[in-house]
Design an enzyme around this catalytic site. Structure first.
Site, PDB file in Angstrom:
ATOM      1  NE  ARG A  54     -15.130  50.235  65.658  1.00  0.00           N
ATOM      2  CZ  ARG A  54     -15.631  49.572  64.171  1.00  0.00           C
ATOM      3  NH1 ARG A  54     -14.786  50.175  63.311  1.00  0.00           N
ATOM      4  NH2 ARG A  54     -16.314  48.721  63.938  1.00  0.00           N
ATOM      5  CE  LYS A  78     -26.156  45.105  64.095  1.00  0.00           C
ATOM      6  NZ  LYS A  78     -25.418  44.783  64.091  1.00  0.00           N
ATOM      7  CE  LYS A  90     -19.241  50.592  67.752  1.00  0.00           C
ATOM      8  NZ  LYS A  90     -20.365  49.482  67.245  1.00  0.00           N
ATOM      9  N   GLY A 190     -15.346  35.451  54.259  1.00  0.00           N
ATOM     10  CA  GLY A 190     -15.066  35.680  55.731  1.00  0.00           C
ATOM     11  C   GLY A 190     -15.692  33.884  56.434  1.00  0.00           C
ATOM     12  CE  LYS A 193     -14.537  35.157  68.812  1.00  0.00           C
ATOM     13  NZ  LYS A 193     -14.994  36.456  69.974  1.00  0.00           N
ATOM     14  CB  VAL A 194     -20.737  35.675  62.306  1.00  0.00           C
ATOM     15  CG1 VAL A 194     -21.982  35.608  61.804  1.00  0.00           C
ATOM     16  CG2 VAL A 194     -20.934  36.563  63.562  1.00  0.00           C
ATOM     17  CG  ASP A 213     -11.125  33.578  56.315  1.00  0.00           C
ATOM     18  OD1 ASP A 213     -12.563  34.191  56.903  1.00  0.00           O
ATOM     19  OD2 ASP A 213      -9.696  33.435  56.997  1.00  0.00           O
ATOM     20  CB  SER A 274     -23.177  38.565  59.527  1.00  0.00           C
ATOM     21  OG  SER A 274     -21.495  38.135  59.599  1.00  0.00           O
TER      22      SER A 274
END
EC number: 1.4.1.20
Length: 382
Positions: A54, A78, A90, A190, A193-194, A213, A274
């Site tokens: 990120r 995960k 990360k 939200g 995309k997901v 949103d 998500s």
């Protein structure tokens, strides 16, 4: 002179204390491009570290370090939950993604990734795009989540959304004794995309949705979509989503949304979405359990995207990704049942499962079998 030396030792001690659970932390500095980045490798028992990169204008290096250490540890869990042969890692780039990007910066970052010799694979995350990593790919083979045109699996939000739907089916089964998605009402936070894909699929099933949103166009689009389905959509204000009466709260935007302020407002039977790091602290998971609210651990239910990018290193195979993503249903259901059996929270049950898997798999990965190379060395050829 003595004072200066003592301060330096204390700073070193503090740094090593912060990363005491991690194997390796790499500070990357390239003055020519302005690159300042940190790569954290938490655990490679299951395989090489995997985690996105990120870019964010952190207020300090310490803030960036705290973030990358926390996120990389989360990736270990995960990966274990998704049953992929990768550990947790990360990367963070300190900078404004709107003004500080350049092709040269990402090529420099790619060189630092390559210097780790395959110990760390990375790709897009908040503030970075695949266009950025096309430049990094010129310097390293350790980039995943690449576009189909470059030999990758394509949009990872597709399997992520699919995994959330499997998790919602398991949650419905636990609540009502049947998987039927139309059986429940959903408060979706939200429509990115997901979240948008999840909302679309639920409408196709005929579900009742309450959505919020910040993007007005997304809200208009989902309302238009509802007209061609047997489902329904009601738009609510952003803060009102927490107090919205529904069966299942589906957070698909921010982390830390289950906190002291919001937890008292919830009027749902379950939470399954998500967003990453939905619980501000583990204590909030215990508070949910006391309120009788079922919680689907985020790093299990949103693992579809991880499954796809990890699978790229076997060679792209969408059917294999779909089959692995379908197992999220069983993983969520087993977590619910184990938590109930042991009298613990679902997050505690998920963490235990991951820790047990890492310990058990560690014995296999460190058992030398002569001519058979470790799995993660073979993957370097893809």
């Amino acid at each position: 002179m003595n004072v200066t030396k003592k301060t330096s030792v204390m700073e070193d001690f503090t740094l090593f204390e912060k990363m005491s659970e991690h194997e390796q932390v790499v500070f990357c500095n390239d003055p020519d491009t302005g690159l300042r980045a940190i790569i954290a490798i938490h655990d490679t028992t299951l395989g090489p570290a995997l985690g996105g990169c990120r870019m964010y204008p952190y207020g300090s290096v310490e803030e960036a370090l705290e973030d990358v250490l926390r996120l990389s540890k989360g990736m270990s869990y995960k990966c274990a939950a998704a049953d992929v042969d990768f550990g947790g890692g990360k990367a963070v780039i300190i900078g404004d993604p709107q003004t500080d990007k350049s092709p040269e910066l990402f090529r420099a970052f790619g060189q630092f990734v390559e210097s780790l010799g395959g110990r760390f694979y990375t790709g897009t995350d908040m503030g970075t795009t695949m266009d950025d990593f096309i430049h990094a790919m010129k310097e390293t083979n350790s980039i995943v989540g690449v576009p189909e045109a470059y030999g990758g699996g394509g949009d990872s939000s597709v399997p992520t959304a699919m995994g959330v739907l499997y998790g919602l089916k398991a949650t419905n089964y636990m609540l009502f004794g049947k998987e039927d998605l139309a059986n429940a009402s959903y408060a979706i936070q939200g429509l990115g995309k997901v979240g948008y894909k999840v909302a679309e699929a639920l409408l196709e099933e005929g579900a009742q949705l309450f959505v919020t949103d910040i993007n007005q166009q997304s809200l208009q689009d989902i309302q238009e979509k509802a007209k061609s389905t047997s489902g329904s959509v009601t738009v609510v204000e952003s803060t009102a989503i927490y107090s919205q009466e529904a069966d299942i709260f589906v957070p698909c935007a921010f982390g830390g949304v289950i906190n002291d302020e919001t937890i008292e407002q919830l009027k749902v039977k379950a939470i399954a979405g998500s967003a990453n790091n939905q619980l501000l602290t583990e204590e909030h998971g215990r508070q949910l359990a006391k309120k009788g609210i079922l919680y689907a651990p985020d790093y299990i239910i949103n693992a579809g995207g991880l499954i796809q990018v990890a699978d790229e290193l076997y060679g792209v195979n969408k059917e294999r990704v779909l089959a692995k993503t379908a197992r999220i249903y069983d993983a969520i259901l087993e977590t619910y049942k184990q938590a109930d059996l042991d009298g613990i929270t679902t997050m505690e049950a998920a963490n235990r499962m991951c820790e047990q898997r890492i310990r058990a798999r560690g014995k296999r990965n460190h058992f030398y079998t002569g001519s058979v190379q470790p799995k993660w060395n073979i993957r370097r050829s893809f």
